[in-house]
Design a protein around this motif. Structure first.
Motif, PDB file in Angstrom:
ATOM      1  N   TYR A   1      -7.992  -7.652  -2.342  1.00  0.00           N
ATOM      2  CA  TYR A   1      -6.753  -6.887  -2.561  1.00  0.00           C
ATOM      3  C   TYR A   1      -5.927  -7.546  -3.662  1.00  0.00           C
ATOM      4  O   TYR A   1      -5.840  -8.774  -3.736  1.00  0.00           O
TER       5      TYR A   1
ATOM      6  N   GLY B   1      -0.844  -7.815   9.395  1.00  0.00           N
ATOM      7  CA  GLY B   1      -1.161  -8.134   7.999  1.00  0.00           C
ATOM      8  C   GLY B   1      -2.179  -9.255   7.847  1.00  0.00           C
ATOM      9  O   GLY B   1      -2.406  -9.748   6.736  1.00  0.00           O
TER      10      GLY B   1
ATOM     11  N   ASN C   1      -1.630  -6.647  16.313  1.00  0.00           N
ATOM     12  CA  ASN C   1      -2.366  -5.667  15.499  1.00  0.00           C
ATOM     13  C   ASN C   1      -1.461  -5.116  14.404  1.00  0.00           C
ATOM     14  O   ASN C   1      -0.301  -4.784  14.654  1.00  0.00           O
TER      15      ASN C   1
ATOM     16  N   GLU D   1     -11.909 -13.197  12.239  1.00  0.00           N
ATOM     17  CA  GLU D   1     -12.285 -12.992  13.636  1.00  0.00           C
ATOM     18  C   GLU D   1     -13.710 -13.482  13.936  1.00  0.00           C
ATOM     19  O   GLU D   1     -14.587 -12.696  14.313  1.00  0.00           O
TER      20      GLU D   1
ATOM     21  N   HIS E   1      -8.082 -13.328  17.355  1.00  0.00           N
ATOM     22  CA  HIS E   1      -7.260 -12.852  18.474  1.00  0.00           C
ATOM     23  C   HIS E   1      -7.477 -13.696  19.722  1.00  0.00           C
ATOM     24  O   HIS E   1      -6.658 -13.643  20.643  1.00  0.00           O
TER      25      HIS E   1
ATOM     26  N   THR F   1      -5.229  -8.224   5.734  1.00  0.00           N
ATOM     27  CA  THR F   1      -4.707  -8.018   4.376  1.00  0.00           C
ATOM     28  C   THR F   1      -4.529  -9.371   3.681  1.00  0.00           C
ATOM     29  O   THR F   1      -4.873  -9.530   2.503  1.00  0.00           O
TER      30      THR F   1
ATOM     31  N   ALA G   1       2.487  -4.437   3.441  1.00  0.00           N
ATOM     32  CA  ALA G   1       1.589  -5.019   4.443  1.00  0.00           C
ATOM     33  C   ALA G   1       1.775  -6.531   4.507  1.00  0.00           C
ATOM     34  O   ALA G   1       1.599  -7.140   5.563  1.00  0.00           O
TER      35      ALA G   1
ATOM     36  N   PHE H   1       0.869  -1.188   0.000  1.00  0.00           N
ATOM     37  CA  PHE H   1       0.000   0.000   0.000  1.00  0.00           C
ATOM     38  C   PHE H   1       0.896   1.225   0.000  1.00  0.00           C
ATOM     39  O   PHE H   1       1.577   1.479   0.986  1.00  0.00           O
TER      40      PHE H   1
ATOM     41  N   LEU I   1       4.063   0.859   1.693  1.00  0.00           N
ATOM     42  CA  LEU I   1       4.059   0.001   2.890  1.00  0.00           C
ATOM     43  C   LEU I   1       3.843  -1.448   2.471  1.00  0.00           C
ATOM     44  O   LEU I   1       2.846  -1.772   1.827  1.00  0.00           O
TER      45      LEU I   1
HETATM   46  N1  LIG Z   1      -6.455  -0.483   2.439  1.00  0.00           N
HETATM   47  C1  LIG Z   1      -5.321  -0.149   3.061  1.00  0.00           C
HETATM   48  N2  LIG Z   1      -4.623   0.956   2.697  1.00  0.00           N
HETATM   49  C2  LIG Z   1      -3.463   1.288   3.301  1.00  0.00           C
HETATM   50  N3  LIG Z   1      -2.900   0.589   4.298  1.00  0.00           N
HETATM   51  C3  LIG Z   1      -3.549  -0.519   4.710  1.00  0.00           C
HETATM   52  C4  LIG Z   1      -4.784  -0.949   4.133  1.00  0.00           C
HETATM   53  N4  LIG Z   1      -5.188  -2.085   4.741  1.00  0.00           N
HETATM   54  C5  LIG Z   1      -4.250  -2.365   5.668  1.00  0.00           C
HETATM   55  N5  LIG Z   1      -3.272  -1.418   5.652  1.00  0.00           N
HETATM   56  C6  LIG Z   1      -2.078  -1.405   6.494  1.00  0.00           C
HETATM   57  O1  LIG Z   1      -1.446  -2.680   6.362  1.00  0.00           O
HETATM   58  C7  LIG Z   1      -0.950  -3.123   7.617  1.00  0.00           C
HETATM   59  C8  LIG Z   1      -1.593  -4.457   7.977  1.00  0.00           C
HETATM   60  O2  LIG Z   1      -2.974  -4.204   8.292  1.00  0.00           O
HETATM   61  P1  LIG Z   1      -4.009  -5.393   8.581  1.00  0.00           P
HETATM   62  O3  LIG Z   1      -5.337  -4.772   8.764  1.00  0.00           O
HETATM   63  O4  LIG Z   1      -3.864  -6.445   7.549  1.00  0.00           O
HETATM   64  O5  LIG Z   1      -3.454  -5.930   9.975  1.00  0.00           O
HETATM   65  P2  LIG Z   1      -4.115  -7.001  10.951  1.00  0.00           P
HETATM   66  O6  LIG Z   1      -3.036  -7.955  11.312  1.00  0.00           O
HETATM   67  O7  LIG Z   1      -5.355  -7.544  10.358  1.00  0.00           O
HETATM   68  O8  LIG Z   1      -4.464  -6.079  12.217  1.00  0.00           O
HETATM   69  P3  LIG Z   1      -5.673  -6.186  13.296  1.00  0.00           P
HETATM   70  O9  LIG Z   1      -5.336  -7.355  14.152  1.00  0.00           O
HETATM   71  O10 LIG Z   1      -5.549  -4.891  14.046  1.00  0.00           O
HETATM   72  O11 LIG Z   1      -6.960  -6.335  12.538  1.00  0.00           O
HETATM   73  C9  LIG Z   1      -1.248  -2.008   8.618  1.00  0.00           C
HETATM   74  O12 LIG Z   1      -0.091  -1.194   8.723  1.00  0.00           O
HETATM   75  C10 LIG Z   1      -2.399  -1.265   7.982  1.00  0.00           C
HETATM   76  O13 LIG Z   1      -2.410   0.089   8.382  1.00  0.00           O
END
Ligand SMILES: Nc1ncnc2c1ncn2[C@@H]1O[C@H](COP(=O)(O)OP(=O)(O)OP(=O)(O)O)[C@@H](O)[C@H]1O
Length: 272
Positions: A61, A49, A46, A183, A216, A52, A26, A21, A24
């Motif tokens: 995605y 990824g 948290n 979740e 979680h 994602t 992810a 992204f 970044l």
């Molecule tokens: N659509 C998006 N645009 C930009 N950045 C994104 C997007 N989706 C996720 N991110 C970024 O990618 C990274 C992974 O996010 P993700 O939501 O996959 O984490 P997660 O492990 O599911 O977290 P949580 O447990 O909090 O749900 C984070 O830094 C998030 O800010």
């Protein structure tokens, strides 16, 4: 379930997948394999990824590189509806149901998508008889999920636990070979979580599903997962059995953000 539907559980292979992204990463070169008929958890702190990854698996995605294979066939880059046609169903972190429709109608929506998909091609242009067959199957799945008593109620009137089970049951109505759950027990109390965990296991056994889920609640993860992939900062920390993961020093450090000290009770509690 009283009526049966024989599906062959799918194998999932995630090969060196990255999602980016605006700079970044992810997901950064994520690889793991989920064997057919197993329950596979994806855990991590948290922002690791996890969502994602589920969005990449279900076609929401676009992946920057790598391949996603379902039963040896590449699904990378396919639109979500095309991925669904390969037998992949998913639920979302935030409940997505039509609040004004009844529980039964919400479940039938899942079914109609199936009938258009070609998986049940004979159901195209549903006649009365076919409609009855589908409704019988939906009622059967609703009973399995403990929703028989609320089939005629609008979804908006359901308790939170029933709504979470409705989402799960609707995904089952697609007769998936690979079920992806984001979740599934979030926000549920301990008894509701244990019941949904039992349902996931029972669905795998009864329907021969492969299940991939993000969660979680470590009690649920450790009780139903055959294998666990741990993510942190978009990379795989480790992958293995619950026992392996529970004792892995890098997992403990990923959860605490600091190197592990042996005998750390706080971490043991979170991973138990
Ligand atoms: N659509 C998006 N645009 C930009 N950045 C994104 C997007 N989706 C996720 N991110 C970024 O990618 C990274 C992974 O996010 P993700 O939501 O996959 O984490 P997660 O492990 O599911 O977290 P949580 O447990 O909090 O749900 C984070 O830094 C998030 O800010």
């Amino acid at each position: 379930m009283t009526t049966t539907q024989t599906q062959t559980a799918a194998e999932l292979r995630v090969e060196d997948v990255s999602v980016v992204f605006s700079g970044l990463r992810a997901l950064d070169g994520v690889s793991f394999t989920v064997r057919p008929g197993t329950i596979h958890a994806v855990i991590g702190p948290n922002g690791a990824g996890k969502t994602t990854l589920l969005n990449a698996l279900s076609g929401i995605y676009r992946v920057a590189s790598g391949r996603i294979m379902v039963d040896g066939q590449e699904v990378t880059g396919l639109r979500p509806d095309r991925v669904a046609r390969r037998g992949v169903a998913r639920t979302f972190q935030n409940i997505v149901v039509s609040p004004v429709e009844s529980t039964l109608d919400n479940l039938m929506v899942g079914r109609h998508r199936l009938t258009r998909s070609g998986i049940a091609a004979t159901a195209l242009g549903l006649g009365r008889g076919e409609q009855r067959v589908h409704e019988a199957r939906v009622r059967d799945i609703a009973e399995f999920a403990g929703l028989s008593g609320v089939l005629d109620r609008p979804a908006a009137s359901l308790a939170y636990g029933d709504l979470k089970r409705l989402e799960f049951a609707r995904a089952l109505c697609l007769e998936p070979r690979l079920l992806i759950l984001d979740e599934p027990v979030a926000g549920m109390n301990t008894a509701e979580s244990a019941e949904l965990a039992r349902l996931v296991s029972a669905a795998r056994d009864a329907l021969g599903l492969t299940v991939v889920f993000v969660e979680h609640d470590m009690g649920v993860v450790m009780s139903i997962a055959d294998r666990i992939t741990v993510l942190d900062f978009g990379k795989v920390v480790t992958d293995g059995t619950p026992e392996h993961v529970r004792q892995h020093p890098d997992v403990i450090s990923a959860y605490l953000g600091a190197p592990m000290e042996s005998g750390n009770d706080q971490v043991a509690e979170r991973l138990s």
